[in-house]
Scaffold this active site. Structure first.
Site, PDB file in Angstrom:
ATOM      1  N   CYS A   1       0.803  -1.229   0.000  1.00 38.88           N
ATOM      2  CA  CYS A   1       0.000   0.000   0.000  1.00 38.88           C
ATOM      3  C   CYS A   1       0.830   1.271   0.000  1.00 38.88           C
ATOM      4  CB  CYS A   1      -1.003  -0.007   1.148  1.00 38.88           C
ATOM      5  SG  CYS A   1      -0.294   0.265   2.791  1.00 38.88           S
TER       6      CYS A   1
ATOM      7  N   HIS B   1      -2.940   1.558   6.868  1.00 40.37           N
ATOM      8  CA  HIS B   1      -3.169   1.492   5.421  1.00 40.37           C
ATOM      9  C   HIS B   1      -2.934   2.878   4.853  1.00 40.37           C
ATOM     10  CE1 HIS B   1      -4.550   0.546   1.513  1.00 40.37           C
ATOM     11  NE2 HIS B   1      -5.689   1.204   1.610  1.00 40.37           N
TER      12      HIS B   1
ATOM     13  N   ASP C   1      -7.581   5.726  -3.716  1.00 44.03           N
ATOM     14  CA  ASP C   1      -6.801   4.598  -3.209  1.00 44.03           C
ATOM     15  C   ASP C   1      -6.472   3.655  -4.354  1.00 44.03           C
ATOM     16  OD1 ASP C   1      -5.654   2.559  -1.794  1.00 44.03           O
ATOM     17  OD2 ASP C   1      -7.247   2.393  -0.301  1.00 44.03           O
TER      18      ASP C   1
ATOM     19  N   ASN D   1     -14.298   4.161  10.254  1.00 41.02           N
ATOM     20  CA  ASN D   1     -15.327   4.352  11.284  1.00 41.02           C
ATOM     21  C   ASN D   1     -16.184   3.118  11.513  1.00 41.02           C
ATOM     22  OD1 ASN D   1     -16.431   5.919  13.257  1.00 41.02           O
ATOM     23  ND2 ASN D   1     -17.671   7.192  11.905  1.00 41.02           N
TER      24      ASN D   1
ATOM     25  N   ASP E   1     -17.105  -0.443  13.764  1.00 45.88           N
ATOM     26  CA  ASP E   1     -17.025  -0.928  15.137  1.00 45.88           C
ATOM     27  C   ASP E   1     -16.257  -2.244  15.166  1.00 45.88           C
ATOM     28  OD1 ASP E   1     -18.511   1.161  16.166  1.00 45.88           O
ATOM     29  OD2 ASP E   1     -20.418   0.107  15.977  1.00 45.88           O
TER      30      ASP E   1
ATOM     31  N   GLU F   1     -15.909  10.290  18.780  1.00 43.22           N
ATOM     32  CA  GLU F   1     -16.862   9.293  19.246  1.00 43.22           C
ATOM     33  C   GLU F   1     -17.687   9.864  20.395  1.00 43.22           C
ATOM     34  OE1 GLU F   1     -18.810   5.875  18.836  1.00 43.22           O
ATOM     35  OE2 GLU F   1     -16.996   6.319  17.697  1.00 43.22           O
TER      36      GLU F   1
ATOM     37  N   GLU G   1     -21.417  12.926  15.467  1.00 42.98           N
ATOM     38  CA  GLU G   1     -20.976  11.589  15.064  1.00 42.98           C
ATOM     39  C   GLU G   1     -22.170  10.664  14.902  1.00 42.98           C
ATOM     40  OE1 GLU G   1     -19.488   7.461  15.590  1.00 42.98           O
ATOM     41  OE2 GLU G   1     -20.754   8.573  16.985  1.00 42.98           O
TER      42      GLU G   1
END
Length: 732
Positions: A315, A374, A397, A437, A439, A486, A491
Site C-alpha cells: 500500500c 493502510h 486509493d 469508522n 465498530d 466518538e 458523530e
C-alpha cells in the site's frame, strides 16, 4: 465462444477512439483551396522561419508556471495562464494584411469540439477562460505573443504548428518535436478545478518532490522518507503513458475527477496491466520486495520502458507512486496513513472478531481484518458533480482491495461526504467510511452454534489518520477531517445519515460500546528490539468492593501489516485473583527464539488478551500490535555539496543479528542529487559491516535528501536518510 458478432462501425463513419497521447498524425504543411496559378510562389507570402518557446529552466515561462524543476527540455506550462512564444517570419508582419494563428494538436484524430485540436486566434485583448494570443512585440521580422490557454484544457503533450493564411489557402509549419508543449493542471489558477489558494500548501502538495510516509502501528508510529521525483527525467512522459496504457480518452484528460479515478486503477496491475503488482504473501520471486523501494522514479521508468507491470508493491509503495503521478500532472496530492484500518469484507461497518469459549481468538471464523495501517492518497479538486461543500480533499486509493464499477480502484471520494455520512455520492464513499469508522465487535462462538456479543469497541478503527506536515518531516493529525469524535451528537447524526443512504450495519451497537464491568484491563509491551527478549505486562484494576477471580488468555501472533495472522507463536493462560479495590499485574516473557524464525518483513507482532470474570461472566478484550525496533542504514557524504561538483556518498549497514544475512541489496537515490542505484552483496555475517560508495554531481540546489534501504532474505524494512543543503554554483 460467443456467437454474437463483434460490433462494427464501418457504415457509421465513426471516428476511432482518440486515447493515445503518444500517437499522432502530422497536419499538412499546405491546406490549399483549389489550384495555385502558374507563376505564383507561395514563398512570396508570409512564411515562418523559426519559432522560439523560451523553454529553458531560467526562462520566464518555466519560472512563472512553476515548471522550472522539471528535468525536461520541452516547454512545460500550466493551463489557464499566459506564456510567451516568438515567431520569426521571412519579412515584417503587417497586422493589416497578414493573418496567422497558432495551433495545438493532441492525439491521432484531432477534433476542435473534443479539445484535441485547438486553433489559437490572434486577438487584440485576451479573454479570461479562453484560448487566445496577443501580439506584445512586433519588431523587424519577429512577433512575440502572449498566449493564454483555457483552464479546462486537456492535460498532456501537444504538437504545435503555426498556420498562415494566403489567398490560395493555408501554409503550415512542419511538425517539429522541439516545439512540443506540455500543458498541466494549474493549482495557481483560480479558474482551474484543482486551484489551491494557499502558497505553502501548493509548495508542499505540488512542488515538493521528497516526502515522508508513516507506517508501523498506532502505539509505535514509524516514518520513512520517499522520493516522489515527479520532476526527474522521463517521469512526465511515464505519467502520460499510464493514461495511454489505460486507453483513457484524451477528451477526459482535463478533468481531475476522471484522471484521478483512472490513476487509482492503473497504479495497481490487478486487472489492467497497471504499474505495480501487489504482493502481500512475503514471497517476492522474480521481483523486488516492496520494502526495498526508496522512491517512485525507478518504478515508473521501468514501467514506461518495459510496458509491463513492475514487481512488487504494497500500500505505501502504491500510494507513493500514485502521489508522484498526481503531483507530476499538477493535481495537489498527499499520502495518508490510517492506523487500525478496517478491511470490511461484507461492508457492514462492523469488524467481527470471533472468540472460542475459552477466550482465545478463532482465526477460522474471523474473516474481517484490521490493518495495522493502510496508506492511500488525497487529491485536491472541485467536485461540480456533487452538491456544494463536497469539493476539496478527495480520497483516492490505488491498493486493490475491492472492485468498483468492474475494476480494482477507489475514489475520488469526498472526505467531507465521508465525515458527514453522505455515502450516496460517488465514488466509493461507503468503503472509505468503513475503513475509518467501523465498530470492532468481539463475539463468542458457542459450541451449540449460537453467537454472543461480548464487547464492542467503537474507537479502535481509524484510531489515527495522519499525513506529513507542511514544510517539515513531522506528522499532521487529520483524523477530524474524516470523522467526528466518538460520542458527539454530530458523530451519531453522521452514522444515521450513512445508514439512511444505504450503508449497512448488521448489529445495532448503540449502548453496547463497552461491556459493564467493575474491572478494567489493559496491557503494555516494553520496547521490543529485533532479536531480543521483551515483556508484556497485563494490568487488572478492581474498582469494586467485590472479590473476583479471572481466567485470562494471551495470544501472540506474527502478522502481516494487513492484520492477517501468519503464525500464533505464543499462548499463555493464567488466573488472577482480585481483592476489592486492588490492582494486579501479570508479566509474560516473550523470548526472541519464539518469534524470530517466523518473523515477516515489517517486524510486526500482534497480541490479543481476553479475560473472563468468573463471578459475572463478563468478558474483557484488548489487542495491541507492536513493531520491533530494526537497525538503520547509515548515509554519509564528503566533498562539496554544490551543483555540478563531485560528492562521494557512502552507505553503511551493520548486521545486528546472530545469523548471516544472504542476498543483500542496498538501494540509494536522491531527487536532484543522484539517480536511483542499487548494489548487491552476497552475504553479511553477524556483526559485520558493508560499505558502498558512489560519486554523484547534484543538479538541483536547495534542500535535498538521500534515501537508502537494505533488504535481504531474512531482514527487510531497513532504511536510512540524510538531509543535504546543496549550494548553487557561483556565476562567473
Amino acid at each position: 465462444m460467443s456467437d454474437t458478432p463483434a460490433t462494427t462501425f464501418g457504415g457509421r463513419g465513426a471516428i476511432p477512439p482518440n486515447n493515445s497521447n503518444a500517437a499522432g498524425v502530422d497536419l499538412p504543411t499546405e491546406d490549399l483551396q483549389g489550384l495555385v496559378p502558374r507563376g505564383v510562389s507561395l514563398k512570396d507570402y508570409l512564411n515562418v522561419t523559426a519559432v522560439h518557446l523560451f523553454k529553458e529552466r531560467w526562462d520566464s515561462n518555466k519560472i512563472v508556471h512553476h515548471t522550472d524543476k522539471f528535468d525536461n527540455n520541452k516547454l512545460i506550462v500550466r493551463r489557464g495562464q499566459t506564456f510567451y512564444i516568438q515567431i520569426d517570419f521571412n519579412r515584417p508582419y503587417d497586422p493589416r494584411k497578414d493573418l496567422f494563428r497558432v495551433e495545438y494538436v493532441i492525439g491521432r484524430y484531432p477534433q476542435e469540439n473534443k479539445g484535441t485540436y485547438i486553433p489559437v486566434p490572434v486577438v487584440t485583448e485576451l479573454q479570461s477562460g479562453k484560448w487566445g494570443a496577443k501580439v506584445i512585440m512586433n519588431e523587424d521580422r519577429s512577433v512575440r505573443l502572449s498566449v493564454q490557454s483555457s483552464p479546462e484544457c486537456i492535460v498532456g503533450k501537444f504538437r504545435m504548428y503555426v498556420a498562415v493564411w494566403t489567398p490560395y489557402g493555408i501554409l503550415r509549419t512542419q511538425r517539429d518535436p522541439e516545439t512540443d508543449t506540455y500543458i498541466l493542471f494549474n493549482p495557481w489558477c483560480e479558474e482551474d478545478a484543482v486551484y489551491l489558494d494557499d502558497e505553502k500548501e501548493r509548495e508542499e502538495y505540488v512542488l515538493n518532490d521528497i516526502g515522508g510516509i508513516f507506517h508501523g502501528d498506532f502505539n509505535d508510529i514509524k516514518s520513512r522518507s520517499w522520493s516522489y521525483g515527479q520532476f526527474e527525467d522521463g517521469i512526465l512522459d511515464a505519467c502520460l503513458f499510464v493514461m495511454d496504457k489505460a486507453e483513457m480518452d484524451l477528451s477526459g484528460r482535463g478533468n481531475p475527477i476522471k484522471v484521478s479515478r483512472v490513476g487509482s486503477a492503473m497504479v495497481n496491475a490487478k486487472d489492467d496491466e497497471g504499474v505495480l503488482v501487489g504482493s502481500w504473501d512475503n514471497v517476492y520471486a522474480y521481483g523486488i520486495p516492496p520494502s526495498a523501494w526508496t522512491g517512485s522514479v525507478d518504478i515508473l521508468l521501468e514501467y514506461r520502458s518495459s510496458e509491463t507491470p513492475v514487481r512488487y508493491g504494497q500500500c505505501w509503495v502504491l500510494a507513493g507512486v500514485f502521489n508522484t503521478f498526481l503531483r507530476c500532472l499538477g493535481i495537489p496530492a498527499r499520502v495518508i496513513t490510517n492506523y487500525s484500518s478496517a478491511h470490511d469484507n461484507d461492508a457492514n461497518l462492523q469488524m467481527d472478531i470471533f472468540l472460542e469459549e475459552d477466550g482465545s481468538v478463532s482465526f477460522k471464523l474471523t474473516k474481517d481484518s484490521v490493518w495495522n495501517y493502510h496508506c492511500w492518497n488525497e487529491a485536491w479538486m472541485t467536485r461540480p458533480d456533487l452538491p456544494v461543500g463536497f469539493g476539496g480533499w478527495q480520497a483516492v486509493d490505488s491498493t486493490p482491495q475491492e472492485n468498483s464499477d468492474g475494476m480494482y480502484r477507489c475514489g475520488p471520494a469526498s472526505v467531507q461526504a465521508v465525515k458527514h455520512g453522505h455515502v450516496c455520492f460517488q465514488f466509493d464513499a461507503p468503503f472509505v467510511l468503513g475503513e475509518v469508522n467501523s465498530d470492532l465487535v468481539y463475539i463468542t462462538a458457542k459450541k451449540d452454534g449460537t453467537h454472543v456479543v461480548e464487547n464492542v469497541d467503537a474507537t479502535h478503527i481509524g484510531k489515527l489518520i495522519v499525513t506529513k506536515e507542511i514544510g517539515g518531516d513531522g506528522m499532521q493529525d487529520i483524523t477530524d477531517t474524516y470523522k467526528f469524535q466518538e460520542g458527539q451528537e454530530e458523530e451519531r447524526l453522521a452514522l444515521e445519515t450513512a445508514l439512511m443512504y444505504g450503508a449497512k450495519k448488521t448489529l445495532n451497537t448503540e449502548g453496547m460500546v463497552k461491556s459493564s464491568s467493575d474491572v478494567d484491563m489493559n496491557f503494555d509491551v516494553e520496547n521490543a528490539v529485533l532479536g531480543k527478549d521483551f515483556r508484556v505486562t497485563i494490568t487488572f484494576q478492581n474498582n469494586s468492593s467485590n472479590l473476583y477471580t479471572i481466567l485470562a488468555y494471551l495470544s501472540g501472533n506474527i502478522t502481516f501489516y494487513t492484520g492477517v495472522s501468519k503464525k500464533e507463536f505464543k499462548t499463555e493462560s493464567f488466573e488472577v485473583t482480585l481483592d476489592p479495590l486492588s490492582l494486579e499485574k501479570k508479566e509474560v516473557l516473550i523470548r526472541a527464539g519464539e518469534y524470530m524464525s517466523y518473523l515477516l518483513e515489517q517486524g510486526l507482532l500482534h497480541f490479543f488478551v481476553t479475560a473472563r470474570i468468573n463471578e459475572t461472566r463478563v468478558v474483557l478484550a484488548k489487542q495491541k500490535a507492536i513493531v520491533l525496533t530494526i537497525p538503520k542504514v547509515t548515509i554519509k557524504v564528503r566533498g562539496t555539496a554544490m551543483v555540478g561538483s563531485d560528492m562521494v556518498v557512502t552507505v553503511e549497514f551493520t548486521n545486528p543479528l546472530k545469523e548471516t544475512l544472504k542476498n543483500v541489496w542496498l538501494h540509494l537515490e536522491g531527487p536532484g542529487v543522484m539517480r536511483p542505484k542499487r548494489k548487491m552483496f552476497r552475504e553479511i555475517r553477524p556483526n559485520a559491516t558493508v560499505q558502498w560508495e558512489e560519486v554523484c554531481q547534484p543538479w538541483v540546489s536547495g534542500h535535498r535528501k538521500l534515501n537508502a534501504s537494505m533488504t535481504s532474505d531474512s531482514l527487510r524494512h531497513v532504511y536510512g536518510e540524510l538531509d543535504l543543503q546543496i549550494r548553487r554554483r557561483p556565476t562567473v
